[in-house]
Design a protein around this motif. Structure first.
Motif, PDB file in Angstrom:
ATOM      1  N   ASN A   1       4.790  14.438 -23.659  1.00  0.00           N
ATOM      2  CA  ASN A   1       5.734  15.125 -23.985  1.00  0.00           C
ATOM      3  C   ASN A   1       5.526  16.405 -24.655  1.00  0.00           C
ATOM      4  O   ASN A   1       6.087  17.685 -24.469  1.00  0.00           O
ATOM      5  CB  ASN A   1       6.781  14.486 -24.897  1.00  0.00           C
ATOM      6  CG  ASN A   1       7.406  13.387 -24.534  1.00  0.00           C
ATOM      7  OD1 ASN A   1       7.699  13.046 -23.098  1.00  0.00           O
ATOM      8  ND2 ASN A   1       7.862  12.324 -25.200  1.00  0.00           N
ATOM      9  N   VAL A   2       4.347  16.428 -25.355  1.00  0.00           N
ATOM     10  CA  VAL A   2       3.680  17.485 -26.032  1.00  0.00           C
ATOM     11  C   VAL A   2       3.410  18.799 -24.809  1.00  0.00           C
ATOM     12  O   VAL A   2       3.693  19.934 -25.052  1.00  0.00           O
ATOM     13  CB  VAL A   2       2.570  17.062 -27.058  1.00  0.00           C
ATOM     14  CG1 VAL A   2       1.912  18.493 -27.444  1.00  0.00           C
ATOM     15  CG2 VAL A   2       3.149  16.406 -28.230  1.00  0.00           C
ATOM     16  N   GLU A   3       2.640  18.189 -24.050  1.00  0.00           N
ATOM     17  CA  GLU A   3       2.307  19.138 -23.075  1.00  0.00           C
ATOM     18  C   GLU A   3       3.446  19.701 -22.209  1.00  0.00           C
ATOM     19  O   GLU A   3       3.473  21.086 -21.893  1.00  0.00           O
ATOM     20  CB  GLU A   3       1.375  18.359 -21.862  1.00  0.00           C
ATOM     21  CG  GLU A   3      -0.035  17.953 -22.507  1.00  0.00           C
ATOM     22  CD  GLU A   3      -0.791  17.295 -21.209  1.00  0.00           C
ATOM     23  OE1 GLU A   3      -0.851  17.700 -20.148  1.00  0.00           O
ATOM     24  OE2 GLU A   3      -1.666  16.483 -21.933  1.00  0.00           O
ATOM     25  N   ASP A   4       4.588  18.932 -21.897  1.00  0.00           N
ATOM     26  CA  ASP A   4       5.630  19.517 -21.248  1.00  0.00           C
ATOM     27  C   ASP A   4       6.467  20.479 -22.206  1.00  0.00           C
ATOM     28  O   ASP A   4       7.030  21.536 -21.474  1.00  0.00           O
ATOM     29  CB  ASP A   4       6.709  18.429 -20.827  1.00  0.00           C
ATOM     30  CG  ASP A   4       5.748  17.444 -19.912  1.00  0.00           C
ATOM     31  OD1 ASP A   4       4.995  17.870 -19.079  1.00  0.00           O
ATOM     32  OD2 ASP A   4       6.542  16.257 -19.461  1.00  0.00           O
ATOM     33  N   SER A   5       6.640  20.252 -23.585  1.00  0.00           N
ATOM     34  CA  SER A   5       7.156  21.043 -24.304  1.00  0.00           C
ATOM     35  C   SER A   5       6.255  22.291 -24.528  1.00  0.00           C
ATOM     36  O   SER A   5       7.154  23.298 -24.588  1.00  0.00           O
ATOM     37  CB  SER A   5       7.281  20.632 -25.417  1.00  0.00           C
ATOM     38  OG  SER A   5       7.912  19.191 -25.667  1.00  0.00           O
ATOM     39  N   LEU A   6       4.942  22.394 -24.524  1.00  0.00           N
ATOM     40  CA  LEU A   6       4.255  23.666 -24.472  1.00  0.00           C
ATOM     41  C   LEU A   6       4.695  24.513 -23.277  1.00  0.00           C
ATOM     42  O   LEU A   6       4.635  25.614 -23.401  1.00  0.00           O
ATOM     43  CB  LEU A   6       2.890  23.223 -24.725  1.00  0.00           C
ATOM     44  CG  LEU A   6       2.411  22.849 -26.146  1.00  0.00           C
ATOM     45  CD1 LEU A   6       0.907  22.211 -26.017  1.00  0.00           C
ATOM     46  CD2 LEU A   6       2.622  23.784 -27.368  1.00  0.00           C
ATOM     47  N   VAL A   7       4.511  23.784 -22.191  1.00  0.00           N
ATOM     48  CA  VAL A   7       4.824  24.560 -21.059  1.00  0.00           C
ATOM     49  C   VAL A   7       6.232  25.107 -20.726  1.00  0.00           C
ATOM     50  O   VAL A   7       6.432  26.443 -20.514  1.00  0.00           O
ATOM     51  CB  VAL A   7       4.610  23.504 -19.683  1.00  0.00           C
ATOM     52  CG1 VAL A   7       5.180  24.387 -18.401  1.00  0.00           C
ATOM     53  CG2 VAL A   7       3.174  23.235 -19.533  1.00  0.00           C
ATOM     54  N   MET A   8       7.055  24.414 -21.367  1.00  0.00           N
ATOM     55  CA  MET A   8       8.525  25.071 -21.433  1.00  0.00           C
ATOM     56  C   MET A   8       8.785  26.080 -22.498  1.00  0.00           C
ATOM     57  O   MET A   8       9.363  27.218 -21.991  1.00  0.00           O
ATOM     58  CB  MET A   8       9.478  23.902 -21.918  1.00  0.00           C
ATOM     59  CG  MET A   8      10.856  24.240 -21.744  1.00  0.00           C
ATOM     60  SD  MET A   8      11.916  22.900 -22.283  1.00  0.00           S
ATOM     61  CE  MET A   8      12.237  21.841 -20.741  1.00  0.00           C
ATOM     62  N   LEU A   9       7.959  26.098 -23.452  1.00  0.00           N
ATOM     63  CA  LEU A   9       7.922  27.296 -24.388  1.00  0.00           C
ATOM     64  C   LEU A   9       7.371  28.442 -23.869  1.00  0.00           C
ATOM     65  O   LEU A   9       7.774  29.754 -24.129  1.00  0.00           O
ATOM     66  CB  LEU A   9       7.278  26.898 -25.717  1.00  0.00           C
ATOM     67  CG  LEU A   9       7.882  26.041 -26.640  1.00  0.00           C
ATOM     68  CD1 LEU A   9       7.067  25.330 -27.906  1.00  0.00           C
ATOM     69  CD2 LEU A   9       9.101  26.836 -27.367  1.00  0.00           C
ATOM     70  N   ASP A  10       6.452  28.320 -23.238  1.00  0.00           N
ATOM     71  CA  ASP A  10       5.464  29.422 -22.466  1.00  0.00           C
ATOM     72  C   ASP A  10       6.481  30.003 -21.354  1.00  0.00           C
ATOM     73  O   ASP A  10       6.257  31.093 -21.177  1.00  0.00           O
ATOM     74  CB  ASP A  10       4.246  28.875 -21.834  1.00  0.00           C
ATOM     75  CG  ASP A  10       3.358  29.975 -21.419  1.00  0.00           C
ATOM     76  OD1 ASP A  10       3.102  30.889 -22.146  1.00  0.00           O
ATOM     77  OD2 ASP A  10       2.719  29.885 -20.356  1.00  0.00           O
ATOM     78  N   GLU A  11       7.249  29.246 -20.754  1.00  0.00           N
ATOM     79  CA  GLU A  11       7.904  29.659 -19.452  1.00  0.00           C
ATOM     80  C   GLU A  11       9.367  30.063 -19.676  1.00  0.00           C
ATOM     81  O   GLU A  11       9.698  30.904 -18.779  1.00  0.00           O
ATOM     82  CB  GLU A  11       7.696  28.610 -18.349  1.00  0.00           C
ATOM     83  CG  GLU A  11       6.182  28.473 -17.925  1.00  0.00           C
ATOM     84  CD  GLU A  11       6.068  27.464 -16.820  1.00  0.00           C
ATOM     85  OE1 GLU A  11       6.944  26.815 -16.397  1.00  0.00           O
ATOM     86  OE2 GLU A  11       4.991  27.296 -16.233  1.00  0.00           O
ATOM     87  N   GLU A  12       9.857  29.201 -20.533  1.00  0.00           N
ATOM     88  CA  GLU A  12      11.480  29.584 -20.628  1.00  0.00           C
ATOM     89  C   GLU A  12      11.749  30.844 -21.293  1.00  0.00           C
ATOM     90  O   GLU A  12      11.127  30.930 -22.457  1.00  0.00           O
ATOM     91  CB  GLU A  12      11.719  28.223 -21.387  1.00  0.00           C
ATOM     92  CG  GLU A  12      13.325  28.177 -21.700  1.00  0.00           C
ATOM     93  CD  GLU A  12      14.031  27.857 -20.241  1.00  0.00           C
ATOM     94  OE1 GLU A  12      14.792  28.912 -19.632  1.00  0.00           O
ATOM     95  OE2 GLU A  12      13.693  26.856 -19.501  1.00  0.00           O
ATOM     96  N   SER A  13      12.768  31.320 -20.912  1.00  0.00           N
ATOM     97  CA  SER A  13      13.294  32.817 -21.755  1.00  0.00           C
ATOM     98  C   SER A  13      14.518  32.216 -22.425  1.00  0.00           C
ATOM     99  O   SER A  13      14.785  33.132 -23.629  1.00  0.00           O
ATOM    100  CB  SER A  13      13.523  33.716 -20.575  1.00  0.00           C
ATOM    101  OG  SER A  13      14.701  33.108 -19.458  1.00  0.00           O
ATOM    102  N   ASP A  14      15.096  31.276 -22.150  1.00  0.00           N
ATOM    103  CA  ASP A  14      16.583  30.879 -22.791  1.00  0.00           C
ATOM    104  C   ASP A  14      16.293  30.335 -24.062  1.00  0.00           C
ATOM    105  O   ASP A  14      15.630  29.386 -24.382  1.00  0.00           O
ATOM    106  CB  ASP A  14      17.510  29.970 -22.137  1.00  0.00           C
ATOM    107  CG  ASP A  14      18.669  29.637 -22.514  1.00  0.00           C
ATOM    108  OD1 ASP A  14      19.672  30.170 -22.239  1.00  0.00           O
ATOM    109  OD2 ASP A  14      18.672  28.624 -23.467  1.00  0.00           O
ATOM    110  N   GLU A  15      16.942  31.183 -25.389  1.00  0.00           N
ATOM    111  CA  GLU A  15      16.296  30.746 -26.653  1.00  0.00           C
ATOM    112  C   GLU A  15      17.037  29.207 -27.000  1.00  0.00           C
ATOM    113  O   GLU A  15      16.139  28.657 -27.680  1.00  0.00           O
ATOM    114  CB  GLU A  15      17.064  31.688 -27.355  1.00  0.00           C
ATOM    115  CG  GLU A  15      16.519  33.094 -27.563  1.00  0.00           C
ATOM    116  CD  GLU A  15      14.929  33.120 -27.970  1.00  0.00           C
ATOM    117  OE1 GLU A  15      14.537  32.289 -28.995  1.00  0.00           O
ATOM    118  OE2 GLU A  15      14.196  33.592 -27.429  1.00  0.00           O
TER     119      GLU A  15
END
Length: 357
Positions: free
Chosen positions: A57-71
């Motif tokens: 979950n930590v890895e997935d969240s870090l990827v999402m923070l890096d790639e996601e633009s929606d606040e």
């Protein structure tokens, strides 16, 4: 630690596979052994699987923070990240405790011996109260309590008594009751109203299987005699009571609770096996003195473990300096808070010792 956890996970999956094999159910001994191993491993494996999921979950969240633009999505990812990190810390602590070496006796039934110490009749009355406290606690856990022998003092007290507690995990919790219990109160027989201090000793012994103790029956001498005290009409009219003497050690056990001589012999042998097993364990403990010093006291019956102060309505456990102002409920068998605190202190001491090494 994680290499060991991976090995345990592999072993758990092997066991689950073996339990599916049709021939295993036909082999009672093998089936029982596998079920016991599976039961022991389940809490470790479940915690480790959750730990791995949180890491993912930590890895997935870090990827999402890096790639996601929606606040809004980023906020959700941050929340998930923080929750998973906090849970990882909790699980690491849990896993360290779960991996601590388990006391091999923890799942055993116990034989309890209570003896009045300093204080005469007052100590005997207190011994009877401590018997009731342990018996009520055992009953709250749905464990079976069975008297083996008891010497009464005529006013409701016990000079000594021994009884058996049968139930899953009985030793794992009751072992913390072993030691000297002290009472401070004004005795009913005291006209001057002075507070007296009396003591009793409690010994908690794991029931020993025949495989645990090499007992030669030629070393055992049995005498039968007529039972005394309460026990129904026929208990005082037949030679049903048994006195067992173990010649090499000089241990003497009397058992008169059952109306049957055979049942009394069987109970006396159970007590003897437990005493011989305790002697053997004591030798091992002496050999591992350093390890024993690092643990919360769970065996030395000369160690003053607890004080019950009636005027102040408090109970103090001296091993962990815990004081609770609920004397009546503790004497009524409400021991979980004390025992849970002792287990936590014992685990912390063992973890500290492991980290030193």
């Amino acid at each position: 630690m994680f290499d060991r956890l991976e090995d345990l996970l592999i072993r758990y999956e092997e066991i689950m596979g073996e339990l599916q094999e049709p021939d295993v159910a036909n082999d009672a001994a093998r089936f029982t052994k596998l079920m016991k191993e599976q039961s022991d491993l389940t809490p470790i494996v479940e915690a480790y699987k959750e730990y791995k999921q949180c890491r993912q979950n930590v890895e997935d969240s870090l990827v999402m923070l890096d790639e996601e633009s929606d606040e809004e999505m980023k906020e959700l990812a941050k929340e998930e990240l923080n929750e998973s990190k906090a849970r990882i810390e909790e699980l690491e602590k849990e896993l360290k405790i779960l991996l601590l070496p388990k006391d091999p006796n923890d799942d055993k039934n116990v034989i309890v011996e209570i003896r009045g110490g300093a204080g005469g009749d007052e100590a005997a009355l207190f011994a009877a109260e401590i018997y009731r406290m342990i018996a009520h606690y055992a009953e709250s856990k749905r464990w079976k309590v069975e008297m083996i022998s008891c010497t009464e003092n005529g006013i409701g007290g016990f000079k000594d008594c021994s009884f058996m507690v049968t139930g899953q995990g009985a030793y794992s919790r009751l072992k913390y009751e072993s030691g000297t219990h002290r009472v401070q109160r004004v005795p009913e027989t005291e006209s001057g109203g002075r507070i007296h201090t009396s003591t009793i000793t409690v010994a908690i012994m794991p029931e020993a299987e025949e495989v645990d103790v090499d007992l030669d029956m030629n070393d055992c001498k049995f005498d039968v005699f007529r039972a005394s005290g309460n026990g129904g009409q026929c208990v005082n009219t037949t030679d049903s009571a048994v006195r067992l003497t173990h010649i090499p050690t000089g241990i003497v056990i009397s058992c008169q609770d059952e109306k049957s001589q055979i049942k009394n012999k069987d109970k006396a042998l159970k007590v003897l096996r437990a005493k011989l097993y305790e002697l053997e364990c004591a030798k091992q403990h002496d050999a591992e003195a350093e390890l024993r010093r690092s643990q919360v006291g769970t065996g030395d019956r000369s160690e003053k473990i607890r004080t019950y102060n009636f005027p102040q309505g408090r109970v103090t456990d001296h091993r962990i300096k815990l004081t609770l102002h609920k004397l009546d409920s503790i004497l009524g068998g409400d021991l979980d808070e004390i025992i849970d605190s002792l287990i936590a202190a014992d685990q912390a001491a063992k973890l500290g010792k492991m980290q030193e090494n």
